[in-house]
Each structure stands twice: as C-alpha cells, then as structure tokens.
Design an enzyme around this catalytic site. Structure first.
Site, mmCIF file in Angstrom:
data_model
loop_
_atom_site.group_PDB
_atom_site.id
_atom_site.type_symbol
_atom_site.label_atom_id
_atom_site.label_comp_id
_atom_site.label_asym_id
_atom_site.label_seq_id
_atom_site.Cartn_x
_atom_site.Cartn_y
_atom_site.Cartn_z
ATOM 1 N N ILE A 126 -4.396 7.118 79.085
ATOM 2 C CA ILE A 126 -5.827 6.851 79.284
ATOM 3 C C ILE A 126 -6.663 7.777 78.404
ATOM 4 C CG2 ILE A 126 -5.533 6.024 81.659
ATOM 5 C CD1 ILE A 126 -6.906 8.698 82.540
ATOM 6 N N ASP A 127 -6.069 8.910 77.974
ATOM 7 C CA ASP A 127 -6.833 9.881 77.178
ATOM 8 C C ASP A 127 -7.151 9.381 75.769
ATOM 9 O OD1 ASP A 127 -6.533 11.486 79.358
ATOM 10 O OD2 ASP A 127 -5.373 13.057 78.371
ATOM 11 N N ARG A 171 -7.501 15.885 78.688
ATOM 12 C CA ARG A 171 -6.930 17.229 78.676
ATOM 13 C C ARG A 171 -7.282 17.985 77.389
ATOM 14 N NH1 ARG A 171 -1.282 17.296 81.406
ATOM 15 N NH2 ARG A 171 -0.852 15.497 80.102
#
Ligand code: F6P
Length: 342
Positions: A126-127, A171
């Site tokens: 998803i990042d 992240r």
C-alpha cells in the site's frame, strides 16, 4: 507447469485478485497446476501449501487480505531455510514460484534466483514505494480510505474549531500522505522525504487561523521525521524482522501544536484500516493485469524479473533494479501539494 505462488509481507487489498488471475490464466490457458504456499515463505520452508483451482478462487476478487495467508518470515533468517526451500521445490516438482511481495520479500526472491531457483515477482504494497513501477496495487485503496477519513474529519474539525492531525501509513515514503492530503484538501502534509520543522508548521497554522479560519487538517505519514535538532522524538523501535515499527508521530505533532498555538487539537491514527477490506476497482484491475503478466513471465522463464506498470503498460523489469532503492514521492507531486498548504 507446476507453479507455486506465495504472498509475503504486510497484506494488501488486491492480493486475492492476483492469485485468482494467476490461477485463471495458468489453469485455463496453459494447463498449469498452481500450489498456494501458506503464510508466505513460511509455507515454502515448511512445505505447507494448498492446491489452487478456478473453483477455490471464486468470489475472491473483491475480498481483502489473502486466502493463502502471509508472514514476514524470510528463509535467510531461518536455520537451513534456503535448503528447505530448495527441498520443497524439488519435492513438489515446481517449475517456478511467484512471489507477491514488497521490497523485503522481492529482495528475498532475487537472492533465491541468485542461488539458481526460478522466481518471478509481483510488487505489492500500500506504501507504493517499489521502484520501476508507477504504482503498486493496494495503494489506490489505501488513498481512497484515507481521503474518506479526511473528508469526515473536515466537518467535525469545523464544528469544533479544531486542528485534526491524521496519521496515515508510509514507513519510508509519503505517497499515501501526499495523495490523500491533496485529495482531502489537507492544510499541511508531513512526509518522510521532507523532514519538517514544527515551528514552521505552527506558524502556518497560526497564520491561517488568524485570517479567520479555525479548522485545519494536518496529514502525517507515520515515517515523517522532524528536521534534526528541531524536536525530540522517542527512539525508533524495530519488530522481530528488523523493520522499523512506527505509529505515534501524530501524537508528538499534535501535542506540540496544542502547546505552541493553544488550538484544540485531536489525533486520528488510521493504521491497518488502510490495508483492510475490499480493493478499489483500480486495484482489482491492476492486480488482475499483474497476475496475468506474472503467469506469462513464468512461461517465458523470466526468472529474476518483476511485473511492473509503466506508461499504463505492463512490463517486466529486473528484480535487482526494482529493489535497489525505494521510490520516493516525485518533486513535481510534492510541489503541487505544497501550493495548497495552510
Ligand atoms: O506493508 C506496509 C505497511 O503497511 C507499512 O505502511 C506499515 O508501516 C507496516 O506495513 C505495518 O506493518 P505491520 O502490519 O507489521 O504492523
């Protein structure tokens, strides 16, 4: 051919659509047999799999998560892990394995290729931080969920004259934050690529509020960091696989905003809601295209390659190049986002 497939790393809406596409084209078009290894590389290490056929995949296209499970276990971190993977391949007479994973899982596939094993990759996160593909599936779903949350926060923020700080996943990169920030009309967005200065954030909020507006939305990627020396934060924590464990920068940012400006401030951490549930139509289509291209890549024996989206075409790129570095947000996108700050 006899083909294994595994889903590794954090789950992501669209994984089942990839598996379904691999099985559908593999079984119906090529006459393949497809084995789904359970819980990512753990299934390959422990020789645990389920036979996948068209019937088993029925109804899975809109379903989030992964029907074969996932984990962050990596054969290079387990005693004799690589030998066990090799044994599983031999025991099941596998001609190829498709790894559907993020940067860590694809790096692992690439290393296994280096040891002579037939792996092909499908990028998943998803990042949206995998290089050489314009987007990964799951990203559009996460952005849609985050945008809807921001839309909802606007009305309650306006009713109470509040600052709302929303933390989204990301992240190492701020793709979700930047897209959801633009789409949701954020006042300010903070991303890992551009360390922030809390003084500047507060000054921008103060200026906005002094010109008669009282509500603000601050979108913070979980990996956002203050400029060195501008704001003390807790030391980083790591999970058992060495991945940084984030979640909480929004609390720090909100605390500072309230302390420095006096504005009533609230925090929403979206967390795993962004990864759960049904994929958007875009992600279902991208996952399906990736799955079809992956099974074709297997039949072309394109070991060490990954399917990717470039200029709206599905292409193959070397895994080694795709994992060489993470893909940050582009300067152009950040510049666009910044025009709308405060
Ligand atoms: O898969 C990527 C990701 O969703 C990151 O955005 C997030 O930091 C991380 O996974 C969370 O991992 P876990 O599910 O192990 O808490």
């Amino acid at each position: 051919m006899r083909i294994g497939i595994l889903t590794a790393g954090g789950d992501c809406p669209g994984l089942n659509a990839v598996i379904r596409a691999v099985v559908r084209k593999g079984v119906r078009f090529y006459g393949d047999e497809v084995l789904g290894f359970v819980d990512g590389y753990r299934g390959l290490i422990d020789n645990e799999f389920m036979d996948l056929d068209v019937e088993k995949l029925r109804g899975t296209l809109p379903r989030g998560g992964t029907i074969i499970g996932t984990s962050r276990i990596n054969p290079f971190m387990v005693d004799d892990g690589v030998d066990k993977v090799r044994e599983t391949l031999a025991k099941n007479q596998l001609d190829a394995v498709i790894t559907v994973g993020g940067e860590g899982s694809l790096s692992c596939a690439n290393e296994l290729v280096g040891l002579g094993m037939p792996f092909v990759g499908v990028p998943k996160t998803i990042d949206n931080d995998i290089s050489l593909t314009e987007t990964t599936f799951g990203f559009d779903t996460a952005v849609t969920i985050a945008t809807e949350a921001i839309d909802r926060l606007h009305t309650t923020a306006e009713s109470h004259d509040r600052v709302m700080v929303v933390e989204v996943m990301g992240r190492h990169v701020g793709h979700i934050a930047t897209w959801a920030g633009i789409a949701g009309g954020a006042t300010i967005t903070l991303v890992p690529e551009h360390p922030f200065d809390i003084d500047e954030v507060c000054a921008a909020l103060t200026q906005r509020h002094s010109s008669g507006r009282y509500a603000s939305i601050v979108v913070v990627a979980e990996g956002a960091k203050p400029r060195p020396g501008t704001l003390p934060t807790a030391p980083d924590e790591y999970d058992e696989y060495g991945h940084i464990r984030l979640g909480g920068i929004a609390n720090v940012v909100a605390g500072e905003i309230e302390k420095r400006t006096g504005y009533d401030t609230r925090v929403t951490i979206l967390g795993h809601v962004q990864r759960g549930g049904t994929p958007t139509a875009f992600d279902r289509v991208l996952s399906t295209r990736f799955g079809v291209a992956a099974i074709d890549a297997v039949h072309d024996q394109a070991w060490g390659h990954m399917v990717a989206l470039q200029s709206n075409h599905i292409v193959l790129v070397p895994l080694a190049d795709a994992i060489a570095k993470l893909k940050p947000i582009s300067a152009e996108l950040w510049d666009t986002a910044r025009h709308f700050f405060a």
